[in-house]
Design a protein around this motif. Sequence first.
Motif, PDB file in Angstrom:
ATOM      1  N   PHE A   1     163.029  -2.218  37.134  1.00  0.00           N
ATOM      2  CA  PHE A   1     162.825  -0.997  37.815  1.00  0.00           C
ATOM      3  C   PHE A   1     161.648  -0.523  36.888  1.00  0.00           C
ATOM      4  O   PHE A   1     160.859   0.072  37.560  1.00  0.00           O
ATOM      5  CB  PHE A   1     163.873  -0.196  37.797  1.00  0.00           C
ATOM      6  CG  PHE A   1     163.817   1.426  38.254  1.00  0.00           C
ATOM      7  CD1 PHE A   1     163.619   1.397  39.670  1.00  0.00           C
ATOM      8  CD2 PHE A   1     163.661   2.321  37.652  1.00  0.00           C
ATOM      9  CE1 PHE A   1     163.373   2.698  40.265  1.00  0.00           C
ATOM     10  CE2 PHE A   1     163.374   3.811  38.264  1.00  0.00           C
ATOM     11  CZ  PHE A   1     163.274   3.918  39.435  1.00  0.00           C
ATOM     12  N   TYR A   2     161.647  -0.537  35.517  1.00  0.00           N
ATOM     13  CA  TYR A   2     160.566   0.159  34.675  1.00  0.00           C
ATOM     14  C   TYR A   2     159.512  -0.936  34.797  1.00  0.00           C
ATOM     15  O   TYR A   2     158.305  -0.371  34.691  1.00  0.00           O
ATOM     16  CB  TYR A   2     161.311   0.358  33.377  1.00  0.00           C
ATOM     17  CG  TYR A   2     162.115   1.681  33.515  1.00  0.00           C
ATOM     18  CD1 TYR A   2     161.636   2.653  33.635  1.00  0.00           C
ATOM     19  CD2 TYR A   2     163.666   1.429  33.305  1.00  0.00           C
ATOM     20  CE1 TYR A   2     162.543   4.157  33.384  1.00  0.00           C
ATOM     21  CE2 TYR A   2     164.368   2.496  33.344  1.00  0.00           C
ATOM     22  CZ  TYR A   2     163.894   3.745  33.495  1.00  0.00           C
ATOM     23  OH  TYR A   2     164.812   4.989  33.424  1.00  0.00           O
ATOM     24  N   ILE A   3     159.922  -2.192  34.909  1.00  0.00           N
ATOM     25  CA  ILE A   3     158.517  -3.250  34.833  1.00  0.00           C
ATOM     26  C   ILE A   3     157.734  -2.668  36.336  1.00  0.00           C
ATOM     27  O   ILE A   3     156.521  -2.733  36.047  1.00  0.00           O
ATOM     28  CB  ILE A   3     159.218  -4.580  35.005  1.00  0.00           C
ATOM     29  CG1 ILE A   3     159.605  -4.872  33.518  1.00  0.00           C
ATOM     30  CG2 ILE A   3     158.170  -5.570  35.231  1.00  0.00           C
ATOM     31  CD1 ILE A   3     160.025  -6.205  33.551  1.00  0.00           C
ATOM     32  N   THR A   4     158.543  -2.518  37.282  1.00  0.00           N
ATOM     33  CA  THR A   4     157.887  -2.046  38.410  1.00  0.00           C
ATOM     34  C   THR A   4     157.039  -0.744  38.419  1.00  0.00           C
ATOM     35  O   THR A   4     155.886  -0.606  38.791  1.00  0.00           O
ATOM     36  CB  THR A   4     158.905  -1.989  39.590  1.00  0.00           C
ATOM     37  OG1 THR A   4     159.593  -3.116  39.796  1.00  0.00           O
ATOM     38  CG2 THR A   4     158.178  -1.531  40.962  1.00  0.00           C
ATOM     39  N   ALA A   5     157.516   0.247  37.432  1.00  0.00           N
ATOM     40  CA  ALA A   5     156.956   1.418  37.399  1.00  0.00           C
ATOM     41  C   ALA A   5     155.633   1.047  36.444  1.00  0.00           C
ATOM     42  O   ALA A   5     154.625   1.576  36.528  1.00  0.00           O
ATOM     43  CB  ALA A   5     157.742   2.218  36.805  1.00  0.00           C
ATOM     44  N   LEU A   6     155.720   0.114  35.594  1.00  0.00           N
ATOM     45  CA  LEU A   6     154.682  -0.246  34.531  1.00  0.00           C
ATOM     46  C   LEU A   6     153.499  -0.777  35.549  1.00  0.00           C
ATOM     47  O   LEU A   6     152.247  -0.586  35.251  1.00  0.00           O
ATOM     48  CB  LEU A   6     155.131  -1.258  33.491  1.00  0.00           C
ATOM     49  CG  LEU A   6     155.783  -0.812  32.411  1.00  0.00           C
ATOM     50  CD1 LEU A   6     156.282  -1.872  31.450  1.00  0.00           C
ATOM     51  CD2 LEU A   6     154.385   0.099  31.475  1.00  0.00           C
TER      52      LEU A   6
ATOM     53  N   ASN B   1     159.494 -15.746  37.126  1.00  0.00           N
ATOM     54  CA  ASN B   1     159.611 -14.194  37.250  1.00  0.00           C
ATOM     55  C   ASN B   1     158.570 -13.356  37.843  1.00  0.00           C
ATOM     56  O   ASN B   1     157.461 -12.902  37.310  1.00  0.00           O
ATOM     57  CB  ASN B   1     160.116 -13.666  35.616  1.00  0.00           C
ATOM     58  CG  ASN B   1     160.430 -12.341  35.798  1.00  0.00           C
ATOM     59  OD1 ASN B   1     160.051 -11.280  36.344  1.00  0.00           O
ATOM     60  ND2 ASN B   1     161.459 -12.146  34.908  1.00  0.00           N
ATOM     61  N   PRO B   2     158.756 -13.030  38.965  1.00  0.00           N
ATOM     62  CA  PRO B   2     157.578 -12.481  39.884  1.00  0.00           C
ATOM     63  C   PRO B   2     156.959 -11.212  39.197  1.00  0.00           C
ATOM     64  O   PRO B   2     155.971 -10.794  39.446  1.00  0.00           O
ATOM     65  CB  PRO B   2     158.096 -12.290  41.536  1.00  0.00           C
ATOM     66  CG  PRO B   2     159.259 -13.437  41.503  1.00  0.00           C
ATOM     67  CD  PRO B   2     159.776 -13.500  40.023  1.00  0.00           C
ATOM     68  N   ASN B   3     158.034 -10.328  38.799  1.00  0.00           N
ATOM     69  CA  ASN B   3     157.692  -8.988  38.433  1.00  0.00           C
ATOM     70  C   ASN B   3     156.813  -9.020  36.952  1.00  0.00           C
ATOM     71  O   ASN B   3     155.956  -8.344  36.917  1.00  0.00           O
ATOM     72  CB  ASN B   3     159.054  -8.202  37.888  1.00  0.00           C
ATOM     73  CG  ASN B   3     159.205  -7.357  39.002  1.00  0.00           C
ATOM     74  OD1 ASN B   3     158.582  -7.202  40.014  1.00  0.00           O
ATOM     75  ND2 ASN B   3     160.531  -6.438  38.959  1.00  0.00           N
ATOM     76  N   GLN B   4     157.336  -9.965  36.071  1.00  0.00           N
ATOM     77  CA  GLN B   4     156.490 -10.120  34.919  1.00  0.00           C
ATOM     78  C   GLN B   4     155.284 -10.861  35.273  1.00  0.00           C
ATOM     79  O   GLN B   4     154.292 -10.650  34.559  1.00  0.00           O
ATOM     80  CB  GLN B   4     157.223 -11.077  33.779  1.00  0.00           C
ATOM     81  CG  GLN B   4     158.582 -10.510  33.215  1.00  0.00           C
ATOM     82  CD  GLN B   4     159.101 -11.301  32.323  1.00  0.00           C
ATOM     83  OE1 GLN B   4     158.858 -12.183  31.744  1.00  0.00           O
ATOM     84  NE2 GLN B   4     160.472 -10.745  32.086  1.00  0.00           N
TER      85      GLN B   4
END
Length: 289
Positions: free
Chosen positions: A3-8, A127-130
């Motif tokens: 959730f916070y990675i998405t915010a970043l 890891n798509p988010n990273q």
Amino acid sequence: MDFYITALIQGLCFGGIALGIYLSMKIFNIPDITTDGSYTLGGVVTGSLMTHHQSGFVIALAVIVSGAIAGALTGIIHTKLKINALLAGILVMTALYSVNLTILGRSNLPLLGLPGLFMSINFIADNPNQNALLISLIFVAAITLAIGYMLKTDFGIAMRATGNSEAMVRALGVNTDRMKIIGLAVANALTALSGYLVAQQQGFADISMGIGIVITGLGSVIIGETVINWLQITSVWLSLTLVLAGAIVFQLVLAFTLSIGVDANLLKLVTAAFVLVIVGLPRLTGRAA
């Protein structure tokens, strides 16, 4: 954590808006409302060209050019027709709504499954988010380096001087109208690049995606400027970095607000209140002192 990675990622994607508003409001002292329209323009141009299977380079170039044209139009209306900068921005922003709707062809265009920037490059395949975070970081670092380098050149120094003392710079033979037009073109090209990133990150382009986005950019700039003034920073590179950090902090605060259970329908209200606090707190603190 995701959730916070998405915010970043979202904060990095909004870095272009923060840099654009920093250029227009802090370098040239021009309140440029074109931002709402040029951000959406970046998103709809991206969506339209992606659905026509254009290459990533062509899409990015088209977004930069379209945003620059929008900003230059605001600059021309302001400098050549002698219309107030705020009104000039509102006029161009209003016209861009029709332009954006014409380009998009409808109010919302889904982009899921299309090979965009975040799907075409795989640094971290599992890891798509990273992976998206790393791509966003590289992309925003590149445009920050480009803007920082420009502001350190003789041309960039003339741009900065135009905002500080227009009469003096004009007396030295610098065409200040041209500086303003180019400055607004660059600022809105950066804003359009934010629309380019966000449209691909969220998976759709929407005709209303730019509504109120200037508040997000302004909040990011104010956070960065507060630290700049507090630490009395004069370095261009560090100032740009802090403005970007402001965009990230702004998104993290909104993410935290959602994570503690605040209704998503109130997010715009929270955004406005947060910007009000950022603007008002230093002044209240100064009075108290």
